[in-house]
Design a protein around this motif. Structure first.
Motif, PDB file in Angstrom:
ATOM      1  N   ARG B 187       0.836  -1.195   0.000  1.00 13.65           N
ATOM      2  CA  ARG B 187       0.000   0.000   0.000  1.00 13.65           C
ATOM      3  C   ARG B 187       0.876   1.252   0.000  1.00 13.65           C
ATOM      4  N   ALA B 188       1.986   1.172   0.726  1.00 17.48           N
ATOM      5  CA  ALA B 188       2.860   2.339   0.815  1.00 17.48           C
ATOM      6  C   ALA B 188       3.485   2.687  -0.521  1.00 17.48           C
ATOM      7  N   ILE B 189       3.727   1.687  -1.378  1.00 13.90           N
ATOM      8  CA  ILE B 189       4.288   2.034  -2.686  1.00 13.90           C
ATOM      9  C   ILE B 189       3.181   2.428  -3.650  1.00 13.90           C
ATOM     10  N   GLY B 190       1.959   2.478  -3.190  1.00 14.25           N
ATOM     11  CA  GLY B 190       0.863   2.989  -4.019  1.00 14.25           C
ATOM     12  C   GLY B 190       0.140   1.927  -4.820  1.00 14.25           C
ATOM     13  N   ALA B 191       0.248   0.670  -4.410  1.00 17.57           N
ATOM     14  CA  ALA B 191      -0.404  -0.392  -5.171  1.00 17.57           C
ATOM     15  C   ALA B 191      -1.920  -0.335  -4.964  1.00 17.57           C
ATOM     16  N   PRO B 192      -2.698  -0.401  -6.043  1.00 15.70           N
ATOM     17  CA  PRO B 192      -4.149  -0.453  -5.893  1.00 15.70           C
ATOM     18  C   PRO B 192      -4.587  -1.820  -5.350  1.00 15.70           C
ATOM     19  N   THR B 195      -4.057  -5.048  -7.336  1.00 15.76           N
ATOM     20  CA  THR B 195      -2.665  -5.487  -7.386  1.00 15.76           C
ATOM     21  C   THR B 195      -2.276  -6.172  -6.078  1.00 15.76           C
ATOM     22  N   ARG B 199      -1.111  -9.778  -6.623  1.00 11.67           N
ATOM     23  CA  ARG B 199       0.325 -10.016  -6.616  1.00 11.67           C
ATOM     24  C   ARG B 199       0.885 -10.297  -5.235  1.00 11.67           C
TER      25      ARG B 199
ATOM     26  N   LEU C  83      -1.616   6.080   5.407  1.00 10.45           N
ATOM     27  CA  LEU C  83      -1.860   4.643   5.557  1.00 10.45           C
ATOM     28  C   LEU C  83      -2.825   4.334   6.691  1.00 10.45           C
ATOM     29  N   ARG C 113      -2.896   7.383  -3.745  1.00  8.99           N
ATOM     30  CA  ARG C 113      -1.912   6.389  -4.196  1.00  8.99           C
ATOM     31  C   ARG C 113      -0.855   7.036  -5.075  1.00  8.99           C
ATOM     32  N   ARG C 116       1.676   9.034  -3.085  1.00  7.13           N
ATOM     33  CA  ARG C 116       2.637   8.273  -2.271  1.00  7.13           C
ATOM     34  C   ARG C 116       3.977   8.099  -2.970  1.00  7.13           C
ATOM     35  N   GLN C 120       7.748   7.867   0.967  1.00 13.25           N
ATOM     36  CA  GLN C 120       7.942   6.423   1.040  1.00 13.25           C
ATOM     37  C   GLN C 120       8.309   5.998   2.446  1.00 13.25           C
ATOM     38  N   ILE C 146       3.759  -0.208 -10.951  1.00 15.32           N
ATOM     39  CA  ILE C 146       2.444   0.213 -10.465  1.00 15.32           C
ATOM     40  C   ILE C 146       2.110   1.612 -10.972  1.00 15.32           C
ATOM     41  N   HIS C 147       3.090   2.492 -10.935  1.00 12.13           N
ATOM     42  CA  HIS C 147       2.823   3.861 -11.364  1.00 12.13           C
ATOM     43  C   HIS C 147       3.114   4.068 -12.846  1.00 12.13           C
TER      44      HIS C 147
END
Lengths: 363, 336, 437
Positions: B187-192, B195, B199, C83, C113, C116, C120, C146-147
């Motif tokens: 979640r912290a790396i921005g994964a929806p 994902t 994953r 978070l 998201r 973020r 980090q 992801i991004h």
């Protein structure tokens, strides 16, 4: 203890025993069998602990310090082998059958673990824990006796008697650890092993527990082996300290002496890399502790040592009394060829040429 | 791929043998099912050859090595084709229930809330129902809905039975894995969310699924046979089904005609055993609570001659140190 | 809160060098009741994990959040990344790209998201922070995927460079490995690589070295210092370890039970700790200095239940310097009686307990309580018991907070002083929240 002790609990001590070490370990080896080969978790370790003495055992993870603690109490996992000489007040512990060992444990030897919650039964009140422990070893003990004995120990440890009927979950982490210590002490063992007793606790609570352990000898006259990775705890609470590296004790001696005048390069490096309030620069030991299935030849520390000699990989140094200490000469033993240069062949005293330690080998 | 083969490589001793025997049995059945057309001398619903009817309830002998049953079918051919039916139905139902159960379990475990509560309630209700009874009810409903496609409706009614088993396991593991730090890290790396589920959670929660899958397959074979036995499953003209044949043979047994029931029954027992063995073998190796860690016995070597000896010799250093070291390695070898 | 991107300028700041402005932040968790109350749908209490915290983080500094477990330091760190659900206050982030400041507290869903990428996090347990089923290459590169910022050969090159930056070189040695193949220090390096691959502006490091061995800690801290220089990072360093905080941080905030009790430049705080809690922490750290002995005068007890924090200053029940106005209340009296019982004989305890009963009248928020003797005991006996406790230890801080202890017809009345308002206010170069200043 100041309170009157029931004769049943008194461990037979006569005057002659006073000076004898409570525990004497001579050349202990503990190896684990794995599919890849035997792991030499503890490989030739010797030490002794006297009455009312606290010996600190310090080392990084994987150095074998916890294995020693378990080995002393006969709590090794299956698949491990122990040999050497291990005596408790003159009794050879390794010669005992498992049943005899169980009797010895608790009454004479006790252990305090790292995670108190996992060791307490959540469905049993504090009182029931004590009753069970005492009844296991003294089947005929009366209920009043159990309560008096236990409450007296709990008081010293700092648990109010009003919590006698509480359940483990009603206590905070520090309180649970106090209960564990009280449970270990209620049988008045002569020797206690405390394995990382404060790791899960906060700084202030940790200090409280350390204080309790430090005061054990005054209150219970117990010999204590305190196993920890925290050098600060050792420095404050222990009389003597043993530094372990890769399954061996590399330095053992008076705590003040070892910390003010470390002899072994590993002790020196470990002290330098520890971050304290006085730290003004970072220092670290290159590389990683060795694989104990296939440890380096000779001195195990030579691949990371700041000043290895050509002779270091060739033979293993013995523990030797060091006469160099200024404040208390002769109070330290260490195993390093630099401290016994006379035994090193003259042509092998030059600096060892070593490969650079690559980053991918680091811990 | 290597990660998935790992459990088999880790198996040792009894667990490995159990699994191996199971695999051999199941593999045989798969071969038979695939090549049924070549192995079976007659069709599964064939009652005559060249206009001549088979002899009713003929005993095993030339022409019909396992005999003929009361419906004029060749038993050997029925057993062979029965393997195809059984594996088709089971494969279909396991795949369907696995996909639905895992997806729903993952979703419920991760999202939680009222969706989770409703589904858990529904699944628990289904789980609490006797599985055979549930299968009977659904095959009643489905056979009314889908006339003619016996295999599909049998597979679907089994699917319904097994969905809750995957759902429960996956939901519960997801529930605990959801709190793991690596999920928060994702979640912290921005994964929806999709994902994170696909994953990060999926790969870590499906580890026990293969075990349930094989154990369910064994269970499914017997449930399918039970349905057939009760006359609710596949009709004899659609496909050959062991359970149905077994029920027809019930009356024969009293009059000494043992072969009509013996062979379909044997086939059921054999396949169920094979699948159970695989499941148990897998369970043994993948379930850490069942797995006994094996330790290699070690014998401590004689103590190394003290270094002092080497020093006393003064000159001899390298050789002695080396050889003493090697000796330890040899003696310390793992003794089986 | 609306989902606008722009937020009003901070009234206090306006300074260009503030990168993160945490303004009266609150993170309150609703507790679900246990057992029966859960079935009946009754709400449990509220835990104020972070309670009205204000911090201005300067660009390029290392800001330390120091506290014990349950102090709310970790929750505060997580709130910065959005978070945890934020129940009040603002977190203004002035990005380097020069746009209008963004309030992270009000961002949601996709916008959060996306944002973020600039903030980090590094976790305490490197083993748990890595997905056990993914190779190092995949997980370190996953933020970019992801991004949608890189793929194919470019992705691989970026992963390789990130791994080399964190000291996992040669990178090829590590890329195809799984976390279980790496040592603790190597795993933490991989976690850091995953955090820096997005080139963030702020890195929240939650106890990044506390699970590692002594000889590895220094390496990881050195790496973080190097990366800060190289990538122009701003750190929030969360720790319970004052020693690393002293070395590593430019400014530190000491947290206790969801509040900041003292904040200021590291040098100032460590040279002249003002809050009694800070003083106690500094005294309690085990030191390798062999001349230092086990500290004797430590605060008693442990961090209280966050669902029912003490009145007034949360630290007052443990504080050796507490005064009358610190927020004393009946609960503290119960704790003191318990403590008294650890010093008396078992017989005396049993007698006294029979006299006072279970003391549940002390379980109140009122400032005045009346204790009645239980089981037919007399008021005189009860009065004597409390008088004895008082004479036994007259230095006990609690008595400073007792304004009246009086014998009445059917019991003993005890009244406590009114608590004073406490808030952070400047003392020297630091801000302290204590009535002593």
């Amino acid at each position: 203890m100041s309170s009157p002790i029931n004769p049943a609990f008194e461990t037979d001590v006569n005057a002659a025993d006073q000076d004898l070490p409570v525990v004497n370990a001579e050349d202990i080896r503990i190896w684990y069998g794995t599919p890849k080969g035997p792991v030499r978790a503890v490989d030739g370790v010797s030490f002794s602990i006297r009455r009312g003495e606290i010996l600190g055992l310090v080392g990084e993870s994987g150095s074998g310090k916890s294995t020693i603690g378990r080995g002393l109490l006969g709590l090794l996992p299956p698949g491990s082998v122990i040999d050497g000489e291990l005596s408790f007040k003159g009794q050879d512990l390794l010669a005992l059958s498992p049943k005899e060992r169980f009797k010895y444990r608790g009454r004479n030897l006790a252990m305090i673990f790292q995670e108190p919650l996992t060791r307490l039964n959540p469905l049993m009140r504090v009182s029931e824990h004590f009753a069970e422990t005492l009844r296991t070893h003294f089947p005929k003990i009366s209920d009043e006796e159990i309560e008096t004995r236990s409450l007296n120990v709990l008081k010293v440890i700092g648990i109010p008697p009003s919590r006698w009927l509480a359940y483990p979950h009603e206590f905070s982490g520090g309180m649970r650890q106090r209960i564990m210590i009280a449970l270990a002490l209620v049988l008045q063992p002569a020797f206690v092993v405390a394995d990382e007793p404060t790791t899960a606790l906060d700084v202030l609570v940790e200090a409280q527990i350390i204080k309790i352990l430090h005061d054990l000898r005054e209150n219970f006259d117990t010999a204590l082996l305190l196993i920890t990775h925290n050098l600060g705890i050792i420095a404050e609470a222990c009389d003597r300290v043993a530094v372990m590296y890769a399954g061996k004790i590399v330095e053992i001696g008076d705590a003040v002496e070892v910390f003010s005048n470390p002899q072994h390069p590993y002790t020196q490096e470990l002290l330098r890399s520890t971050i304290t309030l006085r730290t003004d620069g970072l220092h670290s030991i290159p590389g990683a502790p060795p694989d104990l299935i296939d440890p380096p030849s000779g001195c195990h520390f030579y691949p990371r040592c700041p000043k290895p000699m050509e002779y270091c990989p060739l033979a293993e140094p013995d523990m030797l009394n060091v006469h160099g200490g200024a404040s208390r000469p002769g109070s330290t033993d260490a195993a390093c060829w630099h401290l016994q240069l006379n035994d090193v062949p003259a042509d092998k005293r030059g600096p060892l040429e070593r490969d650079e330690i690559a980053a991918f080998e680091e811990a | 791929m290597k990660r998935f083969l790992k459990p088999f490589q880790q198996t040792t001793g009894l667990a490995r043998w159990i699994m191996l025997i199971g695999i051999v049995i199941v593999f045989l059945f798969i071969i038979v099912a695939i090549f049924a057309d070549f192995i079976a001398p007659y069709g599964f619903n064939q009652v005559e050859v060249d206009g001549v009817r088979f002899v009713k309830q003929a005993p095993p002998g030339p022409g019909h090595i396992l005999g003929v049953n009361d419906q004029f079918y060749d038993i050997f051919s029925r057993v062979i084709y029965g393997a195809r039916t059984a594996l088709e139905v089971v494969l279909l139902s396991i795949i369907l229930s696995l996909v639905i159960g895992v997806v729903l379990g993952l979703l419920c475990g991760y999202v939680g809330g009222w969706v989770d509560r409703c589904l858990v309630f529904l699944m628990d209700a289904m789980y609490a129902f006797p599985s055979l009874l549930l299968a009977i009810v659904f095959s009643f409903l489905l056979s009314g809905l889908m006339k003619g496609s016996g295999i599909i409706s049998a597979a679907l009614s089994l699917t319904v039975v097994y969905i809750p088993r995957y759902f429960r396991v996956v939901r519960n593991t997801t529930l605990s894995a959801r709190e793991a730090t690596y999920v928060e890290a994702a979640r912290a790396i921005g994964a929806p969310n999709r994902t994170i589920m696909g994953r990060y959670l999926f790969t870590n929660v499906i580890q026990s699924v293969p075990v349930i899958g094989t154990l369910n397959a064994a269970d499914a074979i017997s449930t399918l046979a039970a349905l057939g036995f009760l006359g609710l499953g596949i009709q004899p003209i659609d496909a050959s089904e062991w359970g149905y044949d077994l029920s027809r043979a019930l009356d024969d047994a009293a009059s000494g005609i043992w072969w009509t029931g013996m062979f379909p029954g044997l086939a059921i027992v054999l396949l169920v055993t094979g699948l159970t063995l695989i499941g148990e073998g897998l369970n043994e190796t993948m379930n850490p609570t069942l797995r006994k860690r094996r330790f290699a016995a070690i014998v401590l070597p004689e103590r190394k001659p003290k270094a002092k000896v080497a020093v006393a010799a003064e000159v001899v250093t390298n050789d002695i140190a080396e050889s003493a070291y090697e000796e330890i390695v040899d003696d310390g070898e793992v003794k089986p | 809160m609306s989902e606008t991107v722009t937020v009003p300028e901070a009234p206090t700041a306006g300074k260009a060098d503030v990168i993160l402005d945490v303004d009266h932040l609150q993170v309150h968790f609703k507790l679900r009741g246990a057992g029966l109350s859960r079935i009946l749908g009754r709400e449990g209490g509220i835990v104020k994990a972070v309670d009205d915290v204000t911090i201005a983080l300067k660009r390029g500094e290392v800001f330390g959040l120091v506290g014990e477990s349950g102090s709310g330091k970790t929750t505060l760190g997580r709130a910065v990344l959005g978070l945890v659900p934020i129940t009040g206050g603002l977190i203004r982030h002035q990005s380097l790209d020069g746009g209008a400041p963004v309030d992270i507290a009000s961002l949601k869903g996709k916008k959060l998201r996306k944002h973020r990428q600039k903030l980090q996090m590094v976790f305490q347990d490197p083993h748990a922070a890595l997905n056990p089923a993914m190779t190092i290459e995949t997980q370190v590169g996953h933020p970019l995927v992801i991004h949608g910022r890189a793929k194919g050969a470019e992705l691989k090159a970026k992963v390789k460079s990130a791994l080399e930056h964190v000291g996992l070189a040669p990178a090829e040695q590590f890329m195809s490995k799984y976390p279980s193949d790496l040592s603790g220090g190597q795993k933490q390096r991989a976690v850091i690589a995953r955090a820096i691959i997005l080139e963030p502006e702020v890195l929240v490091a939650d106890e990044p070295v506390s699970m590692l061995d002594m000889s590895v800690r220094a390496k990881i801290l050195q790496l973080m210092l190097d990366l800060k220089q190289y990538l122009q990072l701003t750190y929030i360093y969360i720790t319970h370890d004052l020693a690393t905080a002293k070395f590593f941080c430019d400014r530190v905030a000491i947290m206790y039970l969801g509040k900041i009790v003292e904040v200021g430049p590291t040098a100032e705080i460590f040279a002249e700790p003002r809050h009694p809690y800070t003083q106690a922490l500094l005294k309690a750290i085990p030191d390798v200095d062999p001349s230092k002995m086990v500290p004797r005068d430590l605060p008693r007890g442990e961090i209280p239940d966050a669902a029912r924090p003490p009145r007034g200053c949360s630290f007052h029940p443990r504080c050796p310097l507490a005064r009358a106005e610190c927020g004393w209340e009946p609960r503290d009296l119960k704790a003191m009686v318990d403590e008294h019982w650890t010093r008396v004989s078992v017989e005396q305890f049993e007698k006294e307990q029979a006299l006072v009963g279970n003391l549940k009248e002390l379980n109140t928020d009122k400032l005045k309580v009346k204790l009645e003797p239980a089981h037919g005991g007399s008021v005189d006996e009860l009065w004597t018991m409390f008088e004895n406790i008082r004479t036994e230890n007259p230095e006990e801080p609690l008595w400073r907070g007792v304004t009246r202890m009086e014998k009445v017809k059917d019991g003993v009345v005890i009244e406590f002083a009114k608590p004073a308002e406490i808030a952070l206010h400047p003392v020297g170069n630091a801000d302290v929240s204590c009535v002593l200043y």
